[in-house]
Design a protein around this motif. Structure first.
Motif, PDB file in Angstrom:
ATOM      1  N   ALA A   1     -31.283 -13.670 -11.640  1.00 52.93           N
ATOM      2  CA  ALA A   1     -30.546 -12.594 -10.974  1.00 52.93           C
ATOM      3  C   ALA A   1     -29.121 -12.559 -11.501  1.00 52.93           C
ATOM      4  N   SER A   2     -28.578 -11.351 -11.590  1.00 51.59           N
ATOM      5  CA  SER A   2     -27.188 -11.214 -12.029  1.00 51.59           C
ATOM      6  C   SER A   2     -26.274 -11.709 -10.918  1.00 51.59           C
ATOM      7  N   PRO A   3     -24.985 -12.002 -11.231  1.00 51.86           N
ATOM      8  CA  PRO A   3     -24.062 -12.457 -10.181  1.00 51.86           C
ATOM      9  C   PRO A   3     -23.983 -11.477  -9.013  1.00 51.86           C
ATOM     10  N   ALA A   4     -24.082 -10.157  -9.267  1.00 49.14           N
ATOM     11  CA  ALA A   4     -24.009  -9.165  -8.193  1.00 49.14           C
ATOM     12  C   ALA A   4     -25.226  -9.238  -7.282  1.00 49.14           C
ATOM     13  N   GLU A   5     -26.363  -9.754  -7.794  1.00 48.43           N
ATOM     14  CA  GLU A   5     -27.580  -9.838  -6.995  1.00 48.43           C
ATOM     15  C   GLU A   5     -27.860 -11.254  -6.507  1.00 48.43           C
ATOM     16  N   ALA A   6     -26.897 -12.152  -6.674  1.00 50.65           N
ATOM     17  CA  ALA A   6     -27.072 -13.530  -6.235  1.00 50.65           C
ATOM     18  C   ALA A   6     -27.251 -13.572  -4.722  1.00 50.65           C
ATOM     19  N   PRO A   7     -27.998 -14.554  -4.220  1.00 51.70           N
ATOM     20  CA  PRO A   7     -28.181 -14.671  -2.770  1.00 51.70           C
ATOM     21  C   PRO A   7     -26.836 -14.661  -2.044  1.00 51.70           C
ATOM     22  N   GLY A   8     -26.792 -13.950  -0.925  1.00 54.05           N
ATOM     23  CA  GLY A   8     -25.563 -13.885  -0.143  1.00 54.05           C
ATOM     24  C   GLY A   8     -24.684 -12.685  -0.451  1.00 54.05           C
ATOM     25  N   THR A   9     -24.956 -11.987  -1.574  1.00 51.69           N
ATOM     26  CA  THR A   9     -24.148 -10.807  -1.893  1.00 51.69           C
ATOM     27  C   THR A   9     -24.692  -9.587  -1.158  1.00 51.69           C
ATOM     28  N   LEU A  10     -23.857  -8.565  -1.034  1.00 51.31           N
ATOM     29  CA  LEU A  10     -24.261  -7.338  -0.365  1.00 51.31           C
ATOM     30  C   LEU A  10     -25.422  -6.679  -1.087  1.00 51.31           C
ATOM     31  N   ARG A  11     -25.389  -6.626  -2.419  1.00 56.15           N
ATOM     32  CA  ARG A  11     -26.476  -5.998  -3.173  1.00 56.15           C
ATOM     33  C   ARG A  11     -27.799  -6.730  -2.937  1.00 56.15           C
ATOM     34  N   ALA A  12     -27.777  -8.030  -2.852  1.00 58.08           N
ATOM     35  CA  ALA A  12     -29.004  -8.785  -2.589  1.00 58.08           C
ATOM     36  C   ALA A  12     -29.527  -8.494  -1.190  1.00 58.08           C
ATOM     37  N   ALA A  13     -28.625  -8.271  -0.232  1.00 56.66           N
ATOM     38  CA  ALA A  13     -29.036  -8.028   1.148  1.00 56.66           C
ATOM     39  C   ALA A  13     -29.673  -6.655   1.329  1.00 56.66           C
TER      40      ALA A  13
END
Length: 76
Positions: A1-13
């Motif tokens: 996963a890219s840093p923007a999609e890392a667990p805990g990010t808004l995009r991942a949520a």
């Protein structure tokens, strides 16, 4: 996963399908999001799981959690 999609990010949520309904009044504007895997319908100004639906436009929905803001394009 890219840093923007890392667990805990808004995009991942809020990953997955986004359905936007735009109307003339704030109460008519909604977005259906997948928040942590579950579908949630929010009206502008409403919050679920700490994620606020700030603005709905014909082009997408703006969501915020803390200092992180993200524009989500509607699913096609």
């Amino acid at each position: 996963a890219s840093p923007a999609e890392a667990p805990g990010t808004l995009r991942a949520a809020v990953r997955g399908h986004v359905i936007v309904r735009h109307g003339d009044s704030r109460g008519a504007r909604t977005a259906t999001l997948r928040i942590d895997g579950s579908p949630v319908v929010l009206h502008e100004g409403e919050t679920a799981s700490g994620i606020e639906l700030q603005l709905v436009t014909p082009n997408g929905a703006y969501v915020r959690r803390g200092g992180e803001v993200l524009m989500l394009e509607p699913s096609r």
